[in-house]
Design a protein around this motif. Structure first.
Motif, mmCIF file in Angstrom:
data_model
loop_
_atom_site.group_PDB
_atom_site.id
_atom_site.type_symbol
_atom_site.label_atom_id
_atom_site.label_comp_id
_atom_site.label_asym_id
_atom_site.label_seq_id
_atom_site.Cartn_x
_atom_site.Cartn_y
_atom_site.Cartn_z
ATOM 1 N N ILE A 1 -3.517 10.608 -7.528
ATOM 2 C CA ILE A 1 -3.786 9.354 -8.219
ATOM 3 C C ILE A 1 -2.855 8.294 -7.643
ATOM 4 O O ILE A 1 -1.697 8.573 -7.324
ATOM 5 C CB ILE A 1 -3.621 9.522 -9.749
ATOM 6 N N GLY A 2 -3.376 7.085 -7.447
ATOM 7 C CA GLY A 2 -2.591 6.040 -6.813
ATOM 8 C C GLY A 2 -1.896 5.170 -7.841
ATOM 9 O O GLY A 2 -2.454 4.920 -8.916
ATOM 10 N N ARG B 1 -13.108 7.674 -2.968
ATOM 11 C CA ARG B 1 -12.041 8.632 -3.270
ATOM 12 C C ARG B 1 -12.576 10.051 -3.391
ATOM 13 O O ARG B 1 -12.052 10.978 -2.803
ATOM 14 C CB ARG B 1 -11.317 8.226 -4.558
ATOM 15 N N LEU C 1 0.852 -1.181 0.000
ATOM 16 C CA LEU C 1 0.000 0.000 0.000
ATOM 17 C C LEU C 1 0.890 1.234 0.000
ATOM 18 O O LEU C 1 1.784 1.360 0.829
ATOM 19 C CB LEU C 1 -0.878 -0.017 1.250
ATOM 20 N N VAL C 2 0.675 2.114 -0.945
ATOM 21 C CA VAL C 2 1.511 3.321 -1.012
ATOM 22 C C VAL C 2 0.615 4.548 -1.084
ATOM 23 O O VAL C 2 -0.526 4.468 -1.528
ATOM 24 C CB VAL C 2 2.430 3.308 -2.259
ATOM 25 N N ARG C 3 1.165 5.651 -0.607
ATOM 26 C CA ARG C 3 0.413 6.902 -0.658
ATOM 27 C C ARG C 3 0.251 7.330 -2.113
ATOM 28 O O ARG C 3 1.081 6.988 -2.970
ATOM 29 C CB ARG C 3 1.164 7.992 0.105
ATOM 30 N N ASP C 4 -0.816 8.076 -2.363
ATOM 31 C CA ASP C 4 -1.069 8.528 -3.734
ATOM 32 C C ASP C 4 -0.028 9.547 -4.186
ATOM 33 O O ASP C 4 0.572 10.242 -3.383
ATOM 34 C CB ASP C 4 -2.455 9.168 -3.804
ATOM 35 N N TRP D 1 -5.909 7.295 4.064
ATOM 36 C CA TRP D 1 -4.455 7.108 4.166
ATOM 37 C C TRP D 1 -3.779 7.397 2.838
ATOM 38 O O TRP D 1 -2.775 8.098 2.767
ATOM 39 C CB TRP D 1 -4.152 5.673 4.628
ATOM 40 N N GLN D 2 -4.379 6.856 1.759
ATOM 41 C CA GLN D 2 -3.783 7.062 0.432
ATOM 42 C C GLN D 2 -3.793 8.529 0.040
ATOM 43 O O GLN D 2 -2.912 8.997 -0.664
ATOM 44 C CB GLN D 2 -4.520 6.230 -0.619
#
Lengths: 288, 396
Positions: free
Chosen positions: A137-138, B212, A126-129, B243-244
Motif C-alpha cells: 500500500i502506498g 495496481r 514519489l515513494v515506494r509502497d 516502481w511503487q
C-alpha cells in the motif's frame, strides 16, 4: 490465485472510496435537478487540472490544491449549468442529459486548448509502497483515502446540519412543497451545481493524484461513476458511496475470474444485476 | 451613431449570400490536387498528430512554391481521427466523398487504420499509414495501403531478441487490448522459447487510471525483464505502479509509448534504466534535414518523418503518372520509391528529374515497399534512460 485476494480487497476499497466522491456529486445533482449530468466527465478533468495548476504552477501542497480543484470545478459547474443546461431543463431530463454530453465535449476541448494533449503529473514526492503482511500500500494512497473520507464526512455533516443542506434535501424530496415553504429552487439548483461539480472536481483530482492526468482523465471515470450512482440508487447520497464501494471492489476482485481486459464490464454487470433485482438501486432514491 | 454600426439582419443575410456566391474562391480550388491528412490531433495519439500534419503541409508547401504538380497547386485537407475508429471513419468519409482526396496520410493507431482502410480501397484512394499491426497489410487492400512503419511482428521480434541478449531469464509481457496484443505475446514467447525462457503475459483494459492489481498479478511470476505493449497514457501509469511495487528488474517499451510526455509526467528515478526501441529515422538524410527545418526541431519523431515521406511519395507518384488520382499513385508508387533511379530526398528535387527514374530515400528510411505494402530495410534504435533522458544504447 486466492493468495492475492487480500491485496485486491485493499486496492478495491481504496478505488471505491476515491470513486465515491464524484459519484456523490453526480447523484446530488440528480437528486435536486432531476437529470443525469454527464458533464461530470469534463468537470472531473477540470478539477484535476485546476489542482495541477495550483500544485505545480503555484507550488501549493496537495491538500490546498484539492480546495482549488473543488472551487474551480464548482464555479465552472454553476456557470456552464446556467448557460447550457438550465434553459433546457423545462424540456425534460432526456434533453438536458443529451445537452450535458455536448457540454462535456466542449469543456474537455477547452482544457485541451489551455493545457494541450500531453500527460501531466502532480509535483509529489514519489515513494515506494509499504508492505504490511505481504499487502502493499502506498503512502499517497493512504493520504488520498483519508482526504476522501474527510470530504465525505464534511458532505454528510453539511447535508444533515446546515440550512443549505437541509434545503437541498427538501427540494430533492418534494420540490413543490419546498417552494411553498419559501425555498427558492433556482438558488438551490445553483448551489447544488456548485457543490456537486465541486465534489466531482475534487474527486477527479484525487483519482488523478496517484497517476497522471490528461484531457481524457474524467472521461475514463464516467462509466464507474455512473455505475456507482445507479447501483446505489440514483439520487441517494449514501447510496452513491455504497455503490462506489461495490463497483470499486467488484472491478478489482473480478480479476480473480475475469481477464483484466474486461474490467469495465464489471460496472455494466453491476448496473444490469442491480436494476434487474432492485430497480431503484440498493438504497432506493431518497436523497439522504 | 452607435446603432448604425450594428449589423442588421438584412446586412447579415446579404453577407451570407455574397459568401455563398463567391465563385472566385471556389474556382481557385477547383483545379487543385487534394490530399487528406488523417492524424490523431486529439486522444491518445494527440501528442504526435499535429506535427505529423505539419510535416505533410511543409512538404506540399515546398512543391506548391516551386510551381506545383502537373501545373496545379496541391491542397491539404486536415481531419482529426481523435484516435478513435468511429471518428476516423466519419472523417475519412468526408475526405473521400466531399473533398475527393487522392490519398489519405498519417493514420496512426492500428485500430483506426483497420477501420479506415476498406473505405480507401473501395474508393481507390491511396492510404499511407504509420500503424504497426501485422493484420493491416494482410487486408485485401489491392495495393491501396502503403505503410512506412515496420510491422509489429518485426518490431516485437527485434525487441524480444534484445531482451534475450541483455541476459533476461524470466520474461513478462503486459499491455492493453490492441490488434497486436496477442501476436506480440506469441512472438515474444517464441523468441524466448528458443533461449529456454518462460513468458508470463497479461492483457489489460486501456484507459484506466491505475493498474495496481494488474501489476500485482504479473509480478507473481517474478519476472526480471518486462516488455510493455501499450501507449503513452497507460504506460505512464504502469511504469509508476511497477516502481511503487518495488520492481527492480529491466523494462523495455516502444518509444511511442515511453515518449516525451511520459518523461514529463514521471520522475527520473522511475524511468532510470528503462529501455525503448523504435524504427530509426534516417538522421543523416536530406529528407530528415528538411523535416527538421519544417518543424523547427532538432529531433524529429518517427511519425512526422514518415508523414513527410507519405506526402513526397504521393507527389512523386503523381508526377511520374502524369495523373492525380489515387489509382495513379497506386500504379506508380514503387517506380519512384525504389530501384536504381537517381536518389532524391524531396519531391521538389525528384520532380526535376522526372520523367527520368528516381528513387526516393525518405526521412524515415529508404522507403522501399514489398508487394503487400510493408516497408523493408529499416534500422532499429535502442535507447536507455539515464538521469531522466533517453540515451542511445545501440542500433541494429
Amino acid at each position: 490465485m486466492l493468495d492475492i485476494l487480500p491485496q485486491l480487497l485493499v486496492n478495491g476499497i481504496i478505488t471505491g472510496t476515491l470513486l465515491a466522491i464524484p459519484a456523490i456529486g453526480f447523484t446530488a445533482i440528480f437528486a435536486v435537478l432531476r437529470f443525469p449530468n454527464f458533464a461530470v466527465a469534463s468537470h472531473a478533468t477540470i478539477g484535476a487540472f485546476a489542482g495541477y495548476a495550483a500544485n505545480v504552477w503555484l507550488g501549493l501542497p496537495a491538500e490546498l490544491s484539492l480546495v482549488a480543484a473543488f472551487l474551480v470545478a464548482g464555479l465552472v459547474g454553476v456557470v456552464s449549468d446556467e448557460i447550457a443546461l438550465r434553459p433546457l431543463r423545462p424540456y425534460g431530463a432526456l434533453t438536458t442529459a443529451i445537452a450535458s454530453i455536448a457540454l462535456t465535449i466542449v469543456l474537455e476541448n477547452v482544457v485541451r486548448l489551455i493545457f494541450g494533449n500531453g500527460l501531466r503529473g502532480y509535483d509529489l514526492p514519489l515513494v515506494r509502497d509499504w508492505r504490511v503482511w505481504d499487502i502493499r500500500i502506498g503512502p499517497q494512497q493512504i493520504e488520498n483515502f483519508a482526504l476522501a473520507l474527510i470530504l465525505m464526512a464534511v458532505v454528510f455533516a453539511a447535508l444533515r446540519f446546515s440550512r443549505i443542506g437541509k434545503a437541498m434535501r427538501a427540494v430533492a424530496d418534494n420540490p413543490a412543497l419546498a417552494e411553498l415553504k419559501g425555498i427558492d429552487p433556482v438558488r438551490i439548483g445553483r448551489l447544488t451545481a456548485f457543490f456537486g461539480m465541486g465534489l466531482v472536481g475534487a474527486g477527479g483530482m484525487l483519482l488523478g493524484l496517484g497517476t497522471s492526468i490528461d484531457p481524457l482523465t474524467g472521461f475514463r471515470f464516467i462509466l464507474p461513476i455512473f455505475a456507482a450512482a445507479v447501483v446505489g440508487g440514483l439520487g441517494s447520497i449514501p447510496g452513491a458511496a455504497l455503490g462506489a464501494m461495490v463497483v470499486g471492489l467488484g472491478e478489482e476482485v473480478a480479476l480473480l475470474v475475469l481477464s483484466p481486459a474486461y474490467k469495465s464490464a464489471v460496472g455494466f454487470m453491476a448496473i444490469v444485476l442491480v436494476l434487474t433485482f432492485r430497480p431503484r438501486g440498493l438504497l432506493g432514491e431518497r436523497a439522504y | 451613431m452607435i446603432g448604425t454600426c450594428r449589423p442588421t439582419r438584412r446586412a447579415a443575410l446579404a453577407g451570407l449570400a455574397a459568401a455563398l456566391a463567391a465563385p472566385s474562391i471556389v474556382r481557385a480550388q477547383e483545379g487543385a490536387i487534394r490530399f487528406g491528412t488523417l492524424t490523431p490531433l486529439t486522444g491518445t495519439g494527440g501528442t504526435y498528430g499535429p506535427a505529423m500534419r505539419d510535416a505533410v503541409i511543409g512538404a506540399v508547401r515546398a512543391v506548391n512554391a516551386n510551381g506545383g504538380l502537373l501545373g496545379r497547386q496541391i491542397q491539404i485537407v486536415s481531419e482529426d481521427t481523435q484516435t478513435s475508429p468511429e471518428a476516423a471513419v466519419r472523417a475519412a468519409r468526408k475526405l473521400i466523398d466531399v473533398d475527393g482526396v487522392a490519398a489519405i496520410m498519417g493514420t496512426w493507431a492500428s485500430s483506426v487504420t483497420t477501420a479506415v482502410a476498406p473505405l480507401c480501397w473501395e474508393s481507390k484512394t491511396m492510404l499511407f499509414t504509420v500503424s504497426g499491426a501485422d493484420s493491416i497489410t494482410q487486408l485485401p487492400h489491392q495495393g491501396f495501403i502503403a505503410r512506412t512503419q515496420p510491422n509489429s511482428q518485426l518490431q516485437i521480434e527485434v525487441a524480444s531478441r534484445f531482451m534475450v541478449d541483455q541476459g533476461g531469464t524470466s520474461f513478462a509481457w503486459i499491455g492493453p487490448q490492441t490488434p497486436f496484443a496477442q501476436s506480440s505475446i506469441d512472438i515474444l514467447t517464441a523468441v524466448a522459447a528458443e533461449a529456454g525462457i518462460e513468458v508470463e503475459s497479461l492483457i489489460y483494459e486501456a484507459e484506466k487510471s491505475t493498474y495496481r492489481s494488474e501489476v500485482d498479478t504479473i509480478l507473481r511470476s517474478d519476472p526480471d525483464f518486462i516488455q510493455l505493449g501499450g501507449y503513452a497514457a497507460d504506460s505512464t501509469v504502469l511504469l509508476r505502479d511497477l516502481w511503487q511495487a518495488g520492481y527492480e528488474g529491466m523494462i523495455i517499451g516502444p518509444a511511442y509509448a515511453v515518449n516525451d510526455s511520459v518523461v514529463e509526467a514521471l520522475p527520473a528515478e522511475v524511468l532510470e534504466g528503462v529501455f525503448t526501441w523504435e524504427g530509426a529515422p534516417a538522421i543523416d538524410s536530406e529528407a530528415y534535414a528538411n523535416v527538421q527545418q519544417i518543424l523547427g526541431v532538432e529531433t524529429v519523431d518517427p511519425y512526422s518523418a514518415q508523414t513527410y515521406d507519405h506526402a513526397n511519395l504521393a507527389m512523386l507518384a503523381i508526377g511520374k503518372a502524369g495523373a492525380s488520382s489515387g489509382q495513379a499513385i497506386h500504379d506508380h508508387l514503387r517506380e519512384i520509391s525504389q530501384g536504381s533511379g537517381q536518389a532524391t530526398g524531396s519531391a521538389v528535387s525528384g520532380l526535376g528529374v522526372l520523367p527520368g527514374d528516381v528513387n526516393y530515400d525518405g526521412a524515415s528510411g529508404p522507403c522501399d515497399f514489398d508487394e503487400i505494402g510493408d516497408i523493408t530495410g529499416t534500422q532499429f534504435l535502442f535507447k536507455r534512460f539515464e538521469n531522466g533522458a533517453p540515451v542511445e544504447f545501440e542500433r541494429v
